[in-house]
Motif scaffolding. Structure first.
Motif, mmCIF file in Angstrom:
data_model
loop_
_atom_site.group_PDB
_atom_site.id
_atom_site.type_symbol
_atom_site.label_atom_id
_atom_site.label_comp_id
_atom_site.label_asym_id
_atom_site.label_seq_id
_atom_site.Cartn_x
_atom_site.Cartn_y
_atom_site.Cartn_z
ATOM 1 N N TYR A 184 -12.209 13.336 -2.823
ATOM 2 C CA TYR A 184 -12.569 13.342 -1.342
ATOM 3 C C TYR A 184 -13.797 13.639 -1.034
ATOM 4 O O TYR A 184 -14.719 14.131 -1.873
ATOM 5 C CB TYR A 184 -11.820 14.288 -0.444
ATOM 6 N N TYR B 128 -6.003 24.020 6.187
ATOM 7 C CA TYR B 128 -7.131 24.523 5.402
ATOM 8 C C TYR B 128 -7.997 25.295 5.935
ATOM 9 O O TYR B 128 -8.247 25.087 7.322
ATOM 10 C CB TYR B 128 -7.684 23.376 4.559
ATOM 11 N N LEU C 30 -1.930 20.550 -2.505
ATOM 12 C CA LEU C 30 -3.267 20.002 -2.962
ATOM 13 C C LEU C 30 -4.519 21.310 -2.959
ATOM 14 O O LEU C 30 -4.759 21.845 -1.917
ATOM 15 C CB LEU C 30 -3.806 18.867 -2.005
ATOM 16 N N VAL D 20 -5.740 11.442 13.706
ATOM 17 C CA VAL D 20 -5.681 12.885 13.708
ATOM 18 C C VAL D 20 -6.685 13.242 14.868
ATOM 19 O O VAL D 20 -8.044 13.145 14.324
ATOM 20 C CB VAL D 20 -5.591 13.600 12.500
ATOM 21 N N PHE E 169 -8.290 22.150 -3.779
ATOM 22 C CA PHE E 169 -9.717 21.710 -3.825
ATOM 23 C C PHE E 169 -10.737 22.596 -4.656
ATOM 24 O O PHE E 169 -10.604 23.717 -4.498
ATOM 25 C CB PHE E 169 -10.175 21.381 -2.450
ATOM 26 N N GLY E 170 -11.573 21.852 -5.066
ATOM 27 C CA GLY E 170 -12.856 22.442 -5.723
ATOM 28 C C GLY E 170 -13.580 22.854 -4.758
ATOM 29 O O GLY E 170 -13.605 22.560 -3.471
ATOM 30 N N GLU E 171 -14.756 23.662 -5.211
ATOM 31 C CA GLU E 171 -15.768 24.108 -4.278
ATOM 32 C C GLU E 171 -16.791 22.805 -3.804
ATOM 33 O O GLU E 171 -17.591 23.105 -2.984
ATOM 34 C CB GLU E 171 -16.793 25.280 -4.831
ATOM 35 N N GLY E 172 -16.823 21.784 -4.444
ATOM 36 C CA GLY E 172 -17.602 20.580 -3.997
ATOM 37 C C GLY E 172 -18.940 20.295 -4.882
ATOM 38 O O GLY E 172 -19.231 21.516 -5.244
ATOM 39 N N LEU F 246 -4.166 12.148 2.077
ATOM 40 C CA LEU F 246 -4.324 13.156 3.379
ATOM 41 C C LEU F 246 -5.456 12.730 4.298
ATOM 42 O O LEU F 246 -6.644 12.439 4.105
ATOM 43 C CB LEU F 246 -4.810 14.599 2.595
ATOM 44 N N GLN G 258 -12.020 26.381 5.568
ATOM 45 C CA GLN G 258 -13.222 26.043 5.146
ATOM 46 C C GLN G 258 -14.400 27.007 5.414
ATOM 47 O O GLN G 258 -14.846 26.861 6.642
ATOM 48 C CB GLN G 258 -13.369 24.391 5.270
ATOM 49 N N PHE H 248 -7.588 13.994 7.405
ATOM 50 C CA PHE H 248 -7.748 15.687 8.028
ATOM 51 C C PHE H 248 -8.450 15.472 9.693
ATOM 52 O O PHE H 248 -8.733 14.079 9.855
ATOM 53 C CB PHE H 248 -9.161 15.889 7.262
ATOM 54 N N GLY H 249 -8.196 16.471 10.191
ATOM 55 C CA GLY H 249 -8.679 16.384 11.612
ATOM 56 C C GLY H 249 -10.362 16.935 11.293
ATOM 57 O O GLY H 249 -10.588 17.160 10.245
ATOM 58 N N LYS H 250 -11.091 16.833 12.338
ATOM 59 C CA LYS H 250 -12.588 17.269 12.050
ATOM 60 C C LYS H 250 -12.978 18.714 11.919
ATOM 61 O O LYS H 250 -13.869 18.995 11.299
ATOM 62 C CB LYS H 250 -13.240 16.610 13.348
ATOM 63 N N LEU I 148 -9.153 23.395 9.225
ATOM 64 C CA LEU I 148 -8.816 21.857 9.224
ATOM 65 C C LEU I 148 -7.500 21.529 9.036
ATOM 66 O O LEU I 148 -6.844 22.206 8.254
ATOM 67 C CB LEU I 148 -9.621 21.139 7.845
ATOM 68 N N LYS J 63 -15.658 14.394 9.140
ATOM 69 C CA LYS J 63 -14.250 14.749 8.578
ATOM 70 C C LYS J 63 -14.203 14.619 6.950
ATOM 71 O O LYS J 63 -14.989 13.865 6.678
ATOM 72 C CB LYS J 63 -13.019 13.643 9.133
ATOM 73 N N VAL J 64 -13.448 15.291 6.525
ATOM 74 C CA VAL J 64 -12.974 15.290 4.975
ATOM 75 C C VAL J 64 -12.231 14.028 4.742
ATOM 76 O O VAL J 64 -11.336 13.628 5.529
ATOM 77 C CB VAL J 64 -12.199 16.191 4.286
ATOM 78 N N PHE K 288 -15.596 16.183 -2.975
ATOM 79 C CA PHE K 288 -14.387 17.509 -3.309
ATOM 80 C C PHE K 288 -13.560 16.918 -4.540
ATOM 81 O O PHE K 288 -13.063 15.707 -4.081
ATOM 82 C CB PHE K 288 -13.743 17.783 -2.275
ATOM 83 N N LEU L 24 -6.441 25.916 0.969
ATOM 84 C CA LEU L 24 -4.937 25.757 1.436
ATOM 85 C C LEU L 24 -4.534 27.017 1.810
ATOM 86 O O LEU L 24 -4.421 27.980 1.385
ATOM 87 C CB LEU L 24 -4.203 25.128 0.408
ATOM 88 N N MET M 90 -20.836 15.938 0.663
ATOM 89 C CA MET M 90 -20.280 16.804 -0.335
ATOM 90 C C MET M 90 -19.027 15.981 -0.893
ATOM 91 O O MET M 90 -18.218 15.426 -0.166
ATOM 92 C CB MET M 90 -19.655 18.014 0.519
ATOM 93 N N ARG N 149 -20.179 25.127 3.707
ATOM 94 C CA ARG N 149 -20.712 24.707 2.389
ATOM 95 C C ARG N 149 -19.547 24.868 1.289
ATOM 96 O O ARG N 149 -20.345 24.918 0.095
ATOM 97 C CB ARG N 149 -21.956 25.047 2.114
ATOM 98 N N LYS N 150 -18.494 25.248 1.555
ATOM 99 C CA LYS N 150 -17.378 25.488 0.387
ATOM 100 C C LYS N 150 -16.314 24.551 0.567
ATOM 101 O O LYS N 150 -16.155 23.644 1.631
ATOM 102 C CB LYS N 150 -16.752 26.699 0.586
ATOM 103 N N GLY N 151 -15.423 24.421 -0.547
ATOM 104 C CA GLY N 151 -14.317 23.725 -0.414
ATOM 105 C C GLY N 151 -13.042 24.018 0.412
ATOM 106 O O GLY N 151 -13.029 25.330 0.755
ATOM 107 N N PRO N 152 -12.232 23.199 0.997
ATOM 108 C CA PRO N 152 -11.233 23.559 1.827
ATOM 109 C C PRO N 152 -10.203 24.392 0.887
ATOM 110 O O PRO N 152 -9.861 24.201 -0.279
ATOM 111 C CB PRO N 152 -10.368 22.377 2.080
#
Lengths: 113, 117
Positions: free
Chosen positions: A35, B36, A102, B4, A104-107, B105, B38, B107-109, B88, A42-43, A91, B46, A89, B41-44
């Motif tokens: 992603y 999720y 699911l 979404v 996710f990694g840190e990106g 998936l 977040q 996502f919303g913003k 998210l 948005k992602v 991911f 869950l 970013m 600057r990190k990953g989502p």
């Protein structure tokens, strides 16, 4: 607790250069994903990968993008000729088979100059 | 109509408040719903995962899905400063691509939440 790991955490590249982003999914997961998230947006889904082949991809995932699982642990995203708009970013994610969750990694932050 | 929609906030609450976060969606095929968290600057990460309609509770978090209204919610009880993050919502028609589903998936913003001590 097992986690998805990504390298590099940040890469700066010149427009037109090739970039490879690397991921190590959680070891017993079978489905893998990329992603991306452009700053402030948005992602977005790029691609899913299962059984050594792409199972689904978005319209973003054009011929400039490719994915590979070169060995039993790594999962890579290659961008052949980067454009300014590829700055984002990225991911990696992998799916727990029994629940569908699911992770996710840190990106990896990609900056294209 | 966007697939979404999620109010981006920002939302600022005092410590201990009950927080309500919401998303609406237009695709009636969505069956799997996730929240999720977040950090910058990190990953989502869950938080909650639900299938179809109903409620699910995990500690201070409660997720609700109302498929008839195409509306999902996340409630955070006794909010803490450490809950400050962007939340998210994400959803999918289904994970079984071999059965005609979609892995994607959507996502919303994200809603940016700040819990003030």
């Amino acid at each position: 607790e097992p986690e998805v790991t990504q390298t590099p955490s940040h890469q700066v590249t010149q427009m037109g250069q090739e970039v490879i982003l690397r991921c190590v999914p959680i070891s017993n997961h079978l489905y893998f994903y990329w992603y991306r998230q452009i700053l402030g947006q948005k992602v977005e889904f790029l691609v899913s990968f299962y059984n050594n082949e792409i199972s689904e991809k978005s319209e973003i995932f054009d011929d400039q993008f490719s994915v590979e699982r070169p060995d039993g642990s790594n999962f890579t995203l290659k961008i052949r000729s980067t454009k300014l708009e590829d700055s984002a970013m990225y991911f990696c994610a992998s799916k727990r088979q029994d629940t569908g969750e699911l992770f996710f990694g840190e990106g990896s932050r990609l900056t294209v100059l | 109509q966007k697939e979404v929609e999620q109010d981006p906030g920002p939302l600022s609450v005092p410590e201990g408040a009950i927080v309500s976060l919401n998303c609406t969606y237009s695709n009636s095929a969505f069956q799997y719903f996730m929240w999720y968290r977040q950090y910058s600057r990190k990953g989502p990460e869950l938080l909650m995962y639900t299938y179809s309609s109903g409620n699910k509770e995990d500690g201070r978090f409660t997720a609700q899905v109302d498929k008839s209204s195409k509306y999902i919610s996340l409630f955070i009880r006794d909010s803490q400063p450490s809950d400050s993050a962007t939340y998210l919502c994400a959803m999918s028609p289904g994970f079984l691509i071999t059965q005609g589903g979609s892995e994607k998936l959507v996502f919303g913003k994200g809603t940016k939440l700040t819990v003030n001590p």
